[in-house]
Design a protein around this motif. Structure first.
Motif, short mmCIF file in Angstrom:
data_model
loop_
_atom_site.label_atom_id
_atom_site.label_comp_id
_atom_site.label_asym_id
_atom_site.label_seq_id
_atom_site.Cartn_x
_atom_site.Cartn_y
_atom_site.Cartn_z
N GLU A 98 0.82 -1.21 0.00
CA GLU A 98 0.00 0.00 0.00
C GLU A 98 0.85 1.26 0.00
O GLU A 98 0.57 2.24 -0.70
N ARG A 99 1.91 1.26 0.81
CA ARG A 99 2.82 2.39 0.89
C ARG A 99 4.13 1.92 1.51
O ARG A 99 4.22 0.80 2.01
N TYR A 100 5.13 2.79 1.49
CA TYR A 100 6.40 2.40 2.08
C TYR A 100 7.12 3.61 2.67
O TYR A 100 6.88 4.75 2.29
N LEU A 101 7.99 3.34 3.63
CA LEU A 101 8.77 4.36 4.32
C LEU A 101 10.22 3.92 4.32
O LEU A 101 10.51 2.73 4.48
N SER A 102 11.15 4.85 4.15
CA SER A 102 12.56 4.48 4.07
C SER A 102 13.43 5.33 4.97
O SER A 102 13.16 6.51 5.20
N LYS A 103 14.49 4.70 5.48
CA LYS A 103 15.52 5.38 6.27
C LYS A 103 16.84 4.72 5.91
O LYS A 103 17.02 3.52 6.13
N TYR A 104 17.76 5.47 5.34
CA TYR A 104 19.00 4.90 4.83
C TYR A 104 18.64 3.81 3.81
O TYR A 104 17.76 4.02 2.99
N ASP A 105 19.29 2.65 3.86
CA ASP A 105 18.97 1.58 2.90
C ASP A 105 18.01 0.56 3.52
O ASP A 105 18.08 -0.62 3.25
N VAL A 106 17.12 1.05 4.37
CA VAL A 106 16.12 0.20 5.02
C VAL A 106 14.73 0.71 4.65
O VAL A 106 14.48 1.92 4.71
N GLY A 156 32.97 -5.42 12.57
CA GLY A 156 33.03 -3.99 12.82
C GLY A 156 31.86 -3.25 12.19
O GLY A 156 30.87 -3.86 11.79
N ALA A 157 32.00 -1.94 12.10
CA ALA A 157 30.94 -1.10 11.55
C ALA A 157 31.29 -0.68 10.13
O ALA A 157 32.45 -0.65 9.74
N ALA A 158 30.25 -0.37 9.35
CA ALA A 158 30.45 0.06 7.97
C ALA A 158 29.31 1.01 7.60
O ALA A 158 28.57 1.46 8.48
N LYS A 159 29.19 1.33 6.32
CA LYS A 159 28.09 2.15 5.81
C LYS A 159 27.30 1.32 4.81
O LYS A 159 27.87 0.52 4.06
N ASP A 160 25.98 1.51 4.80
CA ASP A 160 25.18 0.79 3.82
C ASP A 160 25.13 1.57 2.51
O ASP A 160 25.78 2.61 2.37
N HIS A 161 24.36 1.07 1.53
CA HIS A 161 24.32 1.67 0.20
C HIS A 161 23.84 3.12 0.21
O HIS A 161 24.17 3.90 -0.70
N LYS A 162 23.08 3.52 1.22
CA LYS A 162 22.56 4.88 1.31
C LYS A 162 23.29 5.71 2.37
O LYS A 162 22.81 6.77 2.78
N PRO A 212 24.21 3.48 8.96
CA PRO A 212 25.02 2.55 9.74
C PRO A 212 24.81 1.11 9.30
O PRO A 212 23.68 0.69 9.01
N ALA A 213 25.92 0.36 9.22
CA ALA A 213 25.82 -1.02 8.76
C ALA A 213 26.78 -1.91 9.53
O ALA A 213 27.74 -1.45 10.14
#
Length: 240
Positions: A107-115, A173-179, A182-183
């Motif tokens: 029906e709809r979608y919401l996004s934050k970073y690559d999530v 460890g920590a990384a960055k996602d596609h957008k 935090p990853a």
């Protein structure tokens, strides 16, 4: 679909069910080493979902996903936006076989970073819910990833897995996602992600801690959904 980083540019590859090759992105990631690389066939994952860029009437799923509430599904944002301008999306649930299951429209979608959180037009009947973690696992912890991705490296041509697969990776460890969010930086233990695994979950302690964003030959970057900001965003929107 999984996104991979090639030299200085990030290249995303949307396969039939491959991790949009954003399921990667680290310092030097190249598209996964094939299949949920190595790994094994999943015997049970009733919370698993297949994401379609369209109404599900044509072609196969683009990404892997997870049911986190009766009418909410968790997937990677690049599964919706990478090289695509359509606004119609759907999911299939209830089967470990690619392309099978009960179809539900988004029906709809919401996004934050690559999530991305997908709100379904109708509730899933008798769903099994994938619980979302409230804490990020420590470095050295091993997680289990799931997906219907390709059975060969993203740089090669081959069909996606006909059944859901899984593999174990280690948090390094920590990384960055596609957008840019935090990853978790994950390293191959028994396998790795590939095209079509994008959006699929990383599990730790019986809960989902990450969403497949990008991947390399022996590593992958999964958006960290248990970090405070993202976890609160999921709770306030999906209620879980």
């Amino acid at each position: 679909m999984m996104v991979r980083k090639h030299s200085a540019a990030v290249v995303a590859v949307l396969a039939a069910l491959g991790i949009p090759t954003p399921a990667q992105a680290a310092t030097n990631p190249m598209p996964g080493d094939g299949r949920i690389v190595d790994g094994k066939v999943t015997e049970s994952a009733p919370w698993a979902a297949q994401f379609y860029r369209g109404d599900g009437s044509a072609s196969g799923p683009s990404c892997s996903a997870s049911i986190i509430a009766v009418d909410w599904v968790l997937v990677a944002d690049h599964c919706l936006t990478y090289g695509h301008t359509g606004k119609v999306f759907s999911v299939k649930v209830g089967s470990l076989k690619r392309g099978e299951g009960t179809l539900y429209q988004v029906e709809r979608y919401l996004s934050k970073y690559d999530v991305t959180l997908l709100k379904l037009a109708t509730p899933i009947q008798n769903p099994v819910i994938a619980p979302v973690a409230d804490a990020v696992p420590t470095n050295g912890s091993e997680v289990e990833i799931y997906g219907w991705g390709k059975t060969c490296p993203v740089s090669q041509q081959c069909p996606p897995s006909p059944v859901l697969k899984q593999a174990t990776l280690r948090i390094d460890g920590a990384a960055k996602d596609h957008k840019g969010g935090p990853a978790l930086q994950l390293t191959h233990v028994t396998g790795n992600a590939s095209n079509g695994d994008s959006g699929g979950p990383a599990w730790f302690g019986g809960k989902v801690v990450g969403v497949a964003s990008t991947a390399g030959t022996r590593n992958a970057q999964y958006s960290s959904i248990a970090v405070a900001g993202t976890r609160q965003w999921i709770r306030s929107n999906a209620g879980v």
